[in-house]
Design a protein around this motif. Structure first.
Motif, mmCIF file in Angstrom:
data_model
loop_
_atom_site.group_PDB
_atom_site.id
_atom_site.type_symbol
_atom_site.label_atom_id
_atom_site.label_comp_id
_atom_site.label_asym_id
_atom_site.label_seq_id
_atom_site.Cartn_x
_atom_site.Cartn_y
_atom_site.Cartn_z
ATOM 1 N N ALA A 73 0.573 -1.133 0.186
ATOM 2 C CA ALA A 73 0.097 0.053 0.006
ATOM 3 C C ALA A 73 0.828 1.212 -0.110
ATOM 4 N N LYS A 74 2.213 1.224 0.220
ATOM 5 C CA LYS A 74 3.124 2.268 0.283
ATOM 6 C C LYS A 74 2.623 3.365 1.445
ATOM 7 N N VAL A 75 2.050 2.695 2.592
ATOM 8 C CA VAL A 75 1.475 3.862 3.749
ATOM 9 C C VAL A 75 2.277 3.251 4.845
ATOM 10 N N CYS A 76 2.754 4.155 5.558
ATOM 11 C CA CYS A 76 3.531 3.725 6.865
ATOM 12 C C CYS A 76 2.524 4.362 7.917
ATOM 13 N N ALA A 77 2.816 3.762 9.262
ATOM 14 C CA ALA A 77 2.072 4.250 10.490
ATOM 15 C C ALA A 77 3.178 5.012 11.222
ATOM 16 N N TYR A 78 2.520 6.172 11.766
ATOM 17 C CA TYR A 78 3.589 6.947 12.545
ATOM 18 C C TYR A 78 2.880 7.071 13.933
ATOM 19 N N ALA A 79 3.845 7.217 15.018
ATOM 20 C CA ALA A 79 3.181 7.315 16.253
ATOM 21 C C ALA A 79 2.908 8.610 16.808
ATOM 22 N N ARG A 80 1.886 9.015 17.432
ATOM 23 C CA ARG A 80 1.771 10.228 17.918
ATOM 24 C C ARG A 80 2.472 10.732 19.173
ATOM 25 N N GLY A 81 2.815 9.560 20.183
ATOM 26 C CA GLY A 81 3.378 9.599 21.454
ATOM 27 C C GLY A 81 2.319 9.623 22.381
ATOM 28 N N ASP A 82 1.066 9.478 22.187
ATOM 29 C CA ASP A 82 0.080 9.283 23.017
ATOM 30 C C ASP A 82 -0.566 7.970 22.892
ATOM 31 N N GLY A 83 -0.011 6.983 22.273
ATOM 32 C CA GLY A 83 -0.280 5.673 22.065
ATOM 33 C C GLY A 83 -1.263 5.358 20.752
ATOM 34 N N THR A 84 -1.495 6.488 20.197
ATOM 35 C CA THR A 84 -2.180 6.251 18.945
ATOM 36 C C THR A 84 -1.349 6.653 17.749
ATOM 37 N N TYR A 85 -1.881 6.354 16.642
ATOM 38 C CA TYR A 85 -0.872 6.523 15.487
ATOM 39 C C TYR A 85 -1.750 7.309 14.339
ATOM 40 N N TYR A 86 -1.130 7.508 13.240
ATOM 41 C CA TYR A 86 -1.679 8.167 11.861
ATOM 42 C C TYR A 86 -1.109 7.396 10.884
ATOM 43 N N GLU A 87 -1.772 7.272 9.677
ATOM 44 C CA GLU A 87 -1.090 6.823 8.270
ATOM 45 C C GLU A 87 -0.712 7.783 7.408
ATOM 46 N N ALA A 88 0.277 7.760 6.675
ATOM 47 C CA ALA A 88 0.597 8.805 5.850
ATOM 48 C C ALA A 88 1.492 7.972 4.752
ATOM 49 N N PRO A 89 1.917 8.618 3.405
ATOM 50 C CA PRO A 89 2.657 8.069 2.509
ATOM 51 C C PRO A 89 4.040 7.805 3.278
ATOM 52 N N CYS A 90 4.520 6.730 2.869
ATOM 53 C CA CYS A 90 6.124 6.416 3.358
ATOM 54 C C CYS A 90 7.172 7.406 2.582
ATOM 55 N N PRO A 91 8.157 7.602 3.390
ATOM 56 C CA PRO A 91 9.187 8.686 2.887
ATOM 57 C C PRO A 91 9.988 8.036 1.473
#
Length: 91
Positions: A73-91
């Motif tokens: 999918a070329k999508v990476c998950a990034y942690a927000r630091g509060d235990g949640t995450y968001y998805e965005a295109p991989c670098p």
């Protein structure tokens, strides 16, 4: 026994470079197999008993599947630091 463990790890590393031209199904199968092998190699290196080897192989297979699907999918998950995450295109 450690020789076979290191040899299997080296073969797995070389196999990862061949995933660029695979279909999504082939990539998923390779992720499952590679993850299971990595889990089993880790358990073997740590001297785990048979039960832990099976558990680590299953956990590795699950992780390998997730990594393979994220690569597709070329999508990476990034942690927000509060235990949640968001998805965005991989670098």
């Amino acid at each position: 026994m450690k020789y076979w463990t290191y040899a299997a790890a080296a073969v797995a590393m070389l196999g990862l470079s061949a995933c660029d031209t695979m279909t999504s199904e082939q990539r998923t199968v390779a992720g499952v197999a590679g993850g299971a092998a990595a889990g089993l190699i880790t358990a073997e290196a740590l001297g785990a008993n048979s039960n832990w080897r099976v558990i680590s192989a299953l956990a590795g297979a699950a992780a390998g599947t997730v990594v393979a699907q994220n690569q597709q999918a070329k999508v990476c998950a990034y942690a927000r630091g509060d235990g949640t995450y968001y998805e965005a295109p991989c670098p």
